[in-house]
Structure formats: structure tokens, C-alpha cells
Design a protein around this motif. Sequence first.
Motif, PDB file in Angstrom:
ATOM      1  N   MET A   1      17.913  49.789  34.241  1.00 22.83           N
ATOM      2  CA  MET A   1      18.785  48.954  35.055  1.00 22.83           C
ATOM      3  C   MET A   1      19.438  47.840  34.244  1.00 22.83           C
ATOM      4  SD  MET A   1      19.398  49.788  38.069  1.00 22.83           S
ATOM      5  CE  MET A   1      19.780  48.762  39.434  1.00 22.83           C
ATOM      6  N   ARG A   2      18.795  47.416  33.176  1.00 22.31           N
ATOM      7  CA  ARG A   2      19.282  46.246  32.446  1.00 22.31           C
ATOM      8  C   ARG A   2      20.765  46.325  32.128  1.00 22.31           C
ATOM      9  NH1 ARG A   2      15.399  45.296  27.460  1.00 22.31           N
ATOM     10  NH2 ARG A   2      15.753  47.498  27.335  1.00 22.31           N
ATOM     11  N   ALA A   3      21.182  47.383  31.463  1.00 18.81           N
ATOM     12  CA  ALA A   3      22.579  47.475  31.031  1.00 18.81           C
ATOM     13  C   ALA A   3      23.520  47.479  32.232  1.00 18.81           C
ATOM     14  CB  ALA A   3      22.795  48.712  30.163  1.00 18.81           C
ATOM     15  N   GLU A   4      23.177  48.231  33.257  1.00 21.28           N
ATOM     16  CA  GLU A   4      24.028  48.271  34.451  1.00 21.28           C
ATOM     17  C   GLU A   4      24.160  46.892  35.082  1.00 21.28           C
ATOM     18  OE1 GLU A   4      23.059  51.271  37.407  1.00 21.28           O
ATOM     19  OE2 GLU A   4      22.194  52.495  35.806  1.00 21.28           O
ATOM     20  N   ASN A   5      23.041  46.216  35.255  1.00 20.70           N
ATOM     21  CA  ASN A   5      23.056  44.876  35.844  1.00 20.70           C
ATOM     22  C   ASN A   5      23.856  43.906  34.987  1.00 20.70           C
ATOM     23  OD1 ASN A   5      21.546  45.533  38.101  1.00 20.70           O
ATOM     24  ND2 ASN A   5      19.617  44.894  37.215  1.00 20.70           N
ATOM     25  N   LEU A   6      23.640  43.969  33.686  1.00 20.56           N
ATOM     26  CA  LEU A   6      24.360  43.071  32.779  1.00 20.56           C
ATOM     27  C   LEU A   6      25.861  43.320  32.819  1.00 20.56           C
ATOM     28  CD1 LEU A   6      21.856  43.240  29.815  1.00 20.56           C
ATOM     29  CD2 LEU A   6      22.444  41.165  31.097  1.00 20.56           C
ATOM     30  N   LEU A   7      26.252  44.581  32.881  1.00 25.73           N
ATOM     31  CA  LEU A   7      27.686  44.902  32.933  1.00 25.73           C
ATOM     32  C   LEU A   7      28.314  44.450  34.258  1.00 25.73           C
ATOM     33  CD1 LEU A   7      27.626  48.375  31.175  1.00 25.73           C
ATOM     34  CD2 LEU A   7      28.736  46.283  30.320  1.00 25.73           C
ATOM     35  N   LEU A   8      27.586  44.590  35.348  1.00 23.72           N
ATOM     36  CA  LEU A   8      28.093  44.098  36.635  1.00 23.72           C
ATOM     37  C   LEU A   8      28.267  42.579  36.598  1.00 23.72           C
ATOM     38  CD1 LEU A   8      25.991  46.238  39.143  1.00 23.72           C
ATOM     39  CD2 LEU A   8      28.481  46.314  38.826  1.00 23.72           C
ATOM     40  N   ALA A   9      27.275  41.901  36.044  1.00 28.75           N
ATOM     41  CA  ALA A   9      27.356  40.443  35.937  1.00 28.75           C
ATOM     42  C   ALA A   9      28.502  40.039  35.010  1.00 28.75           C
ATOM     43  CB  ALA A   9      26.037  39.877  35.434  1.00 28.75           C
ATOM     44  N   LEU A  10      28.644  40.732  33.884  1.00 31.08           N
ATOM     45  CA  LEU A  10      29.710  40.409  32.935  1.00 31.08           C
ATOM     46  C   LEU A  10      31.077  40.555  33.580  1.00 31.08           C
ATOM     47  CD1 LEU A  10      30.501  39.628  30.028  1.00 31.08           C
ATOM     48  CD2 LEU A  10      30.523  42.096  29.503  1.00 31.08           C
ATOM     49  N   ASN A  11      31.284  41.628  34.319  1.00 30.05           N
ATOM     50  CA  ASN A  11      32.569  41.821  34.985  1.00 30.05           C
ATOM     51  C   ASN A  11      32.865  40.670  35.947  1.00 30.05           C
ATOM     52  OD1 ASN A  11      34.929  43.635  35.638  1.00 30.05           O
ATOM     53  ND2 ASN A  11      34.018  43.395  37.661  1.00 30.05           N
ATOM     54  N   ASP A  12      31.854  40.246  36.690  1.00 28.27           N
ATOM     55  CA  ASP A  12      32.042  39.140  37.628  1.00 28.27           C
ATOM     56  C   ASP A  12      32.350  37.842  36.894  1.00 28.27           C
ATOM     57  OD1 ASP A  12      31.890  38.463  40.544  1.00 28.27           O
ATOM     58  OD2 ASP A  12      30.452  37.005  39.751  1.00 28.27           O
ATOM     59  N   GLU A  13      31.688  37.611  35.768  1.00 27.82           N
ATOM     60  CA  GLU A  13      31.954  36.403  34.987  1.00 27.82           C
ATOM     61  C   GLU A  13      33.351  36.448  34.353  1.00 27.82           C
ATOM     62  OE1 GLU A  13      30.097  33.918  35.414  1.00 27.82           O
ATOM     63  OE2 GLU A  13      28.316  34.898  36.189  1.00 27.82           O
ATOM     64  N   TYR A  14      33.767  37.618  33.913  1.00 23.17           N
ATOM     65  CA  TYR A  14      35.140  37.769  33.405  1.00 23.17           C
ATOM     66  C   TYR A  14      36.154  37.392  34.485  1.00 23.17           C
ATOM     67  CZ  TYR A  14      34.126  40.460  29.071  1.00 23.17           C
ATOM     68  OH  TYR A  14      33.742  40.880  27.816  1.00 23.17           O
ATOM     69  N   LYS A  15      35.913  37.888  35.687  1.00 27.25           N
ATOM     70  CA  LYS A  15      36.826  37.593  36.799  1.00 27.25           C
ATOM     71  C   LYS A  15      36.872  36.093  37.077  1.00 27.25           C
ATOM     72  CE  LYS A  15      37.748  38.809  41.600  1.00 27.25           C
ATOM     73  NZ  LYS A  15      37.282  39.543  42.774  1.00 27.25           N
ATOM     74  N   ALA A  16      35.707  35.459  37.117  1.00 35.15           N
ATOM     75  CA  ALA A  16      35.650  34.021  37.375  1.00 35.15           C
ATOM     76  C   ALA A  16      36.331  33.236  36.257  1.00 35.15           C
ATOM     77  CB  ALA A  16      34.191  33.576  37.524  1.00 35.15           C
ATOM     78  N   TYR A  17      36.066  33.620  35.016  1.00 34.54           N
ATOM     79  CA  TYR A  17      36.692  32.956  33.869  1.00 34.54           C
ATOM     80  C   TYR A  17      38.221  33.006  33.994  1.00 34.54           C
ATOM     81  CZ  TYR A  17      38.199  32.074  29.083  1.00 34.54           C
ATOM     82  OH  TYR A  17      38.840  31.570  27.980  1.00 34.54           O
ATOM     83  N   SER A  18      38.737  34.171  34.294  1.00 33.47           N
ATOM     84  CA  SER A  18      40.188  34.345  34.384  1.00 33.47           C
ATOM     85  C   SER A  18      40.782  33.621  35.587  1.00 33.47           C
ATOM     86  CB  SER A  18      40.538  35.830  34.419  1.00 33.47           C
ATOM     87  OG  SER A  18      40.123  36.432  33.208  1.00 33.47           O
ATOM     88  N   PHE A  19      40.032  33.606  36.691  1.00 34.06           N
ATOM     89  CA  PHE A  19      40.492  32.855  37.858  1.00 34.06           C
ATOM     90  C   PHE A  19      40.639  31.377  37.508  1.00 34.06           C
ATOM     91  CE2 PHE A  19      39.276  30.041  41.387  1.00 34.06           C
ATOM     92  CZ  PHE A  19      40.377  30.238  42.211  1.00 34.06           C
ATOM     93  N   TYR A  20      39.590  30.810  36.904  1.00 33.06           N
ATOM     94  CA  TYR A  20      39.655  29.384  36.573  1.00 33.06           C
ATOM     95  C   TYR A  20      40.712  29.105  35.507  1.00 33.06           C
ATOM     96  CZ  TYR A  20      35.680  28.674  39.601  1.00 33.06           C
ATOM     97  OH  TYR A  20      34.864  28.618  40.707  1.00 33.06           O
ATOM     98  N   ALA A  21      40.946  30.050  34.615  1.00 36.35           N
ATOM     99  CA  ALA A  21      42.038  29.892  33.640  1.00 36.35           C
ATOM    100  C   ALA A  21      43.376  29.850  34.358  1.00 36.35           C
ATOM    101  CB  ALA A  21      42.016  31.030  32.627  1.00 36.35           C
ATOM    102  N   SER A  22      43.512  30.657  35.409  1.00 39.98           N
ATOM    103  CA  SER A  22      44.789  30.731  36.121  1.00 39.98           C
ATOM    104  C   SER A  22      45.102  29.462  36.906  1.00 39.98           C
ATOM    105  CB  SER A  22      44.817  31.944  37.061  1.00 39.98           C
ATOM    106  OG  SER A  22      44.046  31.730  38.225  1.00 39.98           O
ATOM    107  N   VAL A  23      44.078  28.666  37.206  1.00 38.75           N
ATOM    108  CA  VAL A  23      44.290  27.442  37.998  1.00 38.75           C
ATOM    109  C   VAL A  23      43.969  26.172  37.208  1.00 38.75           C
ATOM    110  CG1 VAL A  23      43.950  28.636  40.196  1.00 38.75           C
ATOM    111  CG2 VAL A  23      41.987  27.539  39.075  1.00 38.75           C
TER     112      VAL A  23
END
Length: 113
Positions: A1-23
Motif C-alpha cells: 500500500m505504501r507506494a499507492e498511498n504516497l502517490l495519492l498524497a503526492l497528487n493531492d499536494e501537487y494540486k494544492a501547491y498549484s492552487f496556492y501558486a495560482s492565487v
Amino acid sequence: MRAENLLLALNDEYKAYSFYASVSSYGQVFAHLQNAEQTHINALSWHLQNLGVVIPQNPYNAESFASFSSIEEILQTALINENKNVELYNTLIANEKDSEVLDTFLSSPSCKL
């Protein structure tokens, strides 16, 4: 599960990073939040590297998000996104057994059990 969980978390953090960059032009607080998201990305990437998993590029950019006409719209979107982040991390924590990964998940300020 580790890799799957980490990749899901990474995708969410990427989205948040880009959202905050956009504003980020709406105030320094958003730049600080963007920096916090980068810290999360770095921690998750470290685990993925240790597992030998290829780290995907951030699929989001500032143009991925609608333009906002007011600070109220930004704050409402941020609140919705952060609540979804808490839900995701609660699920990831419940499905993760690796203590080091759990420590990383639990160190996320938005994380709640």
C-alpha cells in the motif's frame, strides 16, 4: 500500500501547491501555504525515492484553476480543498501500515484522526 498511498498524497499536494501558486498574488498567506505544500511534496518524494518509485511530474499548473473574482471565492475554494485533503489523509492513514509513512502523513498540518 505504501507506494499507492504516497502517490495519492503526492497528487493531492501537487494540486494544492498549484492552487496556492495560482492565487499567490492575492496575499502573502497564499505564498506561505504554497511553501508548506512544497514541504509536503518533498517529504512524500523522499519516501517514494526510497521505495524506488518514479516520482511523477506535477500535472497541475496555475492555469488548471478557474480565475477568481474575489478573495471570498478563493477562501471558499481553499476551505473546500483543505476539507477534501483531510478526508483523503484520514483514508490514507487508515489504510497505511508503514510507521515512517504514517509519521509523514500525520505531520501534515491538515491531518486529523
